[in-house]
Design a protein around this motif. Sequence first.
Motif, PDB file in Angstrom:
ATOM      1  N   LEU A  59      44.610  13.818  84.216  1.00 44.21           N
ATOM      2  CA  LEU A  59      44.471  13.126  82.925  1.00 44.21           C
ATOM      3  C   LEU A  59      44.174  11.659  83.161  1.00 44.21           C
ATOM      4  N   ILE A  60      43.041  11.221  82.619  1.00 45.11           N
ATOM      5  CA  ILE A  60      42.649   9.816  82.657  1.00 45.11           C
ATOM      6  C   ILE A  60      42.809   9.261  81.243  1.00 45.11           C
ATOM      7  N   VAL A  61      43.468   8.100  81.148  1.00 44.42           N
ATOM      8  CA  VAL A  61      43.690   7.468  79.850  1.00 44.42           C
ATOM      9  C   VAL A  61      42.958   6.131  79.809  1.00 44.42           C
ATOM     10  N   GLY A  62      42.061   5.990  78.846  1.00 44.01           N
ATOM     11  CA  GLY A  62      41.382   4.731  78.595  1.00 44.01           C
ATOM     12  C   GLY A  62      42.206   3.907  77.621  1.00 44.01           C
ATOM     13  N   VAL A  63      42.423   2.633  77.943  1.00 45.87           N
ATOM     14  CA  VAL A  63      43.236   1.746  77.115  1.00 45.87           C
ATOM     15  C   VAL A  63      42.361   0.590  76.630  1.00 45.87           C
ATOM     16  N   ASN A  64      42.356   0.372  75.318  1.00 39.11           N
ATOM     17  CA  ASN A  64      41.617  -0.761  74.766  1.00 39.11           C
ATOM     18  C   ASN A  64      42.182  -2.064  75.307  1.00 39.11           C
ATOM     19  N   SER A  65      41.297  -2.961  75.735  1.00 43.51           N
ATOM     20  CA  SER A  65      41.730  -4.291  76.161  1.00 43.51           C
ATOM     21  C   SER A  65      42.271  -5.048  74.948  1.00 43.51           C
ATOM     22  N   ASP A  66      42.962  -6.149  75.204  1.00 45.06           N
ATOM     23  CA  ASP A  66      43.475  -6.972  74.108  1.00 45.06           C
ATOM     24  C   ASP A  66      42.342  -7.424  73.194  1.00 45.06           C
ATOM     25  N   ALA A  67      41.229  -7.856  73.784  1.00 37.69           N
ATOM     26  CA  ALA A  67      40.092  -8.332  72.985  1.00 37.69           C
ATOM     27  C   ALA A  67      39.526  -7.214  72.114  1.00 37.69           C
ATOM     28  N   SER A  68      39.412  -6.003  72.658  1.00 41.96           N
ATOM     29  CA  SER A  68      38.857  -4.912  71.850  1.00 41.96           C
ATOM     30  C   SER A  68      39.827  -4.495  70.742  1.00 41.96           C
ATOM     31  N   VAL A  69      41.135  -4.614  70.982  1.00 38.56           N
ATOM     32  CA  VAL A  69      42.116  -4.317  69.922  1.00 38.56           C
ATOM     33  C   VAL A  69      41.930  -5.299  68.774  1.00 38.56           C
ATOM     34  N   ARG A  70      41.764  -6.565  69.100  1.00 40.38           N
ATOM     35  CA  ARG A  70      41.562  -7.575  68.048  1.00 40.38           C
ATOM     36  C   ARG A  70      40.284  -7.285  67.260  1.00 40.38           C
ATOM     37  N   ARG A  71      39.237  -6.838  67.952  1.00 42.86           N
ATOM     38  CA  ARG A  71      37.980  -6.512  67.258  1.00 42.86           C
ATOM     39  C   ARG A  71      38.118  -5.284  66.365  1.00 42.86           C
ATOM     40  N   LEU A  72      39.073  -4.405  66.680  1.00 46.85           N
ATOM     41  CA  LEU A  72      39.305  -3.221  65.849  1.00 46.85           C
ATOM     42  C   LEU A  72      39.920  -3.580  64.504  1.00 46.85           C
ATOM     43  N   GLY A  73      40.409  -4.804  64.373  1.00 43.83           N
ATOM     44  CA  GLY A  73      40.954  -5.266  63.099  1.00 43.83           C
ATOM     45  C   GLY A  73      42.305  -4.679  62.757  1.00 43.83           C
ATOM     46  N   LYS A  74      43.151  -4.483  63.743  1.00 38.60           N
ATOM     47  CA  LYS A  74      44.467  -3.900  63.493  1.00 38.60           C
ATOM     48  C   LYS A  74      45.484  -4.919  62.989  1.00 38.60           C
ATOM     49  N   GLY A  75      45.060  -6.163  62.882  1.00 35.18           N
ATOM     50  CA  GLY A  75      45.957  -7.196  62.376  1.00 35.18           C
ATOM     51  C   GLY A  75      46.089  -8.332  63.361  1.00 35.18           C
ATOM     52  N   PRO A  76      46.430  -9.520  62.855  1.00 32.19           N
ATOM     53  CA  PRO A  76      46.484 -10.705  63.711  1.00 32.19           C
ATOM     54  C   PRO A  76      47.590 -10.663  64.769  1.00 32.19           C
ATOM     55  N   GLU A  77      48.620  -9.873  64.532  1.00 35.51           N
ATOM     56  CA  GLU A  77      49.727  -9.798  65.487  1.00 35.51           C
ATOM     57  C   GLU A  77      49.511  -8.744  66.570  1.00 35.51           C
ATOM     58  N   ARG A  78      48.392  -8.047  66.524  1.00 33.63           N
ATOM     59  CA  ARG A  78      48.133  -6.971  67.462  1.00 33.63           C
ATOM     60  C   ARG A  78      47.146  -7.397  68.533  1.00 33.63           C
ATOM     61  N   PRO A  79      47.259  -6.927  69.733  1.00 34.30           N
ATOM     62  CA  PRO A  79      48.329  -6.019  70.163  1.00 34.30           C
ATOM     63  C   PRO A  79      49.646  -6.758  70.358  1.00 34.30           C
ATOM     64  N   ILE A  80      50.709  -6.024  70.203  1.00 33.59           N
ATOM     65  CA  ILE A  80      52.044  -6.579  70.431  1.00 33.59           C
ATOM     66  C   ILE A  80      52.284  -6.695  71.931  1.00 33.59           C
ATOM     67  N   ASN A  81      51.940  -5.651  72.648  1.00 31.42           N
ATOM     68  CA  ASN A  81      52.057  -5.642  74.111  1.00 31.42           C
ATOM     69  C   ASN A  81      50.680  -5.867  74.712  1.00 31.42           C
ATOM     70  N   ASP A  82      50.604  -6.719  75.732  1.00 28.77           N
ATOM     71  CA  ASP A  82      49.301  -7.015  76.325  1.00 28.77           C
ATOM     72  C   ASP A  82      48.760  -5.799  77.091  1.00 28.77           C
ATOM     73  N   GLN A  83      47.473  -5.852  77.406  1.00 27.28           N
ATOM     74  CA  GLN A  83      46.786  -4.715  78.027  1.00 27.28           C
ATOM     75  C   GLN A  83      47.414  -4.285  79.342  1.00 27.28           C
ATOM     76  N   ASN A  84      47.863  -5.222  80.154  1.00 24.01           N
ATOM     77  CA  ASN A  84      48.466  -4.854  81.434  1.00 24.01           C
ATOM     78  C   ASN A  84      49.809  -4.156  81.234  1.00 24.01           C
ATOM     79  N   SER A  85      50.579  -4.602  80.261  1.00 29.11           N
ATOM     80  CA  SER A  85      51.859  -3.948  79.961  1.00 29.11           C
ATOM     81  C   SER A  85      51.627  -2.534  79.442  1.00 29.11           C
ATOM     82  N   ARG A  86      50.662  -2.387  78.534  1.00 25.69           N
ATOM     83  CA  ARG A  86      50.367  -1.053  77.987  1.00 25.69           C
ATOM     84  C   ARG A  86      49.874  -0.110  79.078  1.00 25.69           C
TER      85      ARG A  86
END
Length: 166
Positions: A59-86
């Motif tokens: 199983l390979i899991v792709g994780v959105n980077s912090d920048a791509s999460v912000r572009r997804l428009g999930k809210g100004p406080e997202r991501p809560i956990n940074d990409q390396n932590s996730r």
Amino acid sequence: MRNPAIIPKKIYKLNELIHAVEVWKFLGKKISFTNGVFDILHQGHIYSLSQAAEEGDILIVGVNSDASVRRLGKGPERPINDQNSRALVLASLIMVDAVIIFDEDTPFQVITAILPDVIVKGGDYRVEQVVGHREVMENGGRVVINQIVEGFSTTSIVARMQSMKK
């Protein structure tokens, strides 16, 4: 005593992942791929990851980077956990064999580079809406849509936490 934060190498750069996939395929392993933000890991994520793991040997899991999460428009406080932590949390799960952080809006580049045997998406997607479905299916692969575990989403968890502060 061994440091519990040290886990085997499971977080890959794209060129490393391509090589690992070549080895796994040479060994006859069936590759499953899923992706997401995985900001606050919850029961719905675990269910979806478990189902994705059942679809293949790796199983390979792709994780959105912090920048791509912000572009997804999930809210100004997202991501809560940074990409390396996730990525580290996901890599710590026994059902996950590899994690890759992608900076694009979708994992299309990763999917077309590794051509998994199965793409697994959770949610209300239809196969034709899944990024990379055409390329994977033309290569003999398939797309699986998992059921959503109702009542579990990072967005609803964040909203509940914010309402508790008031």
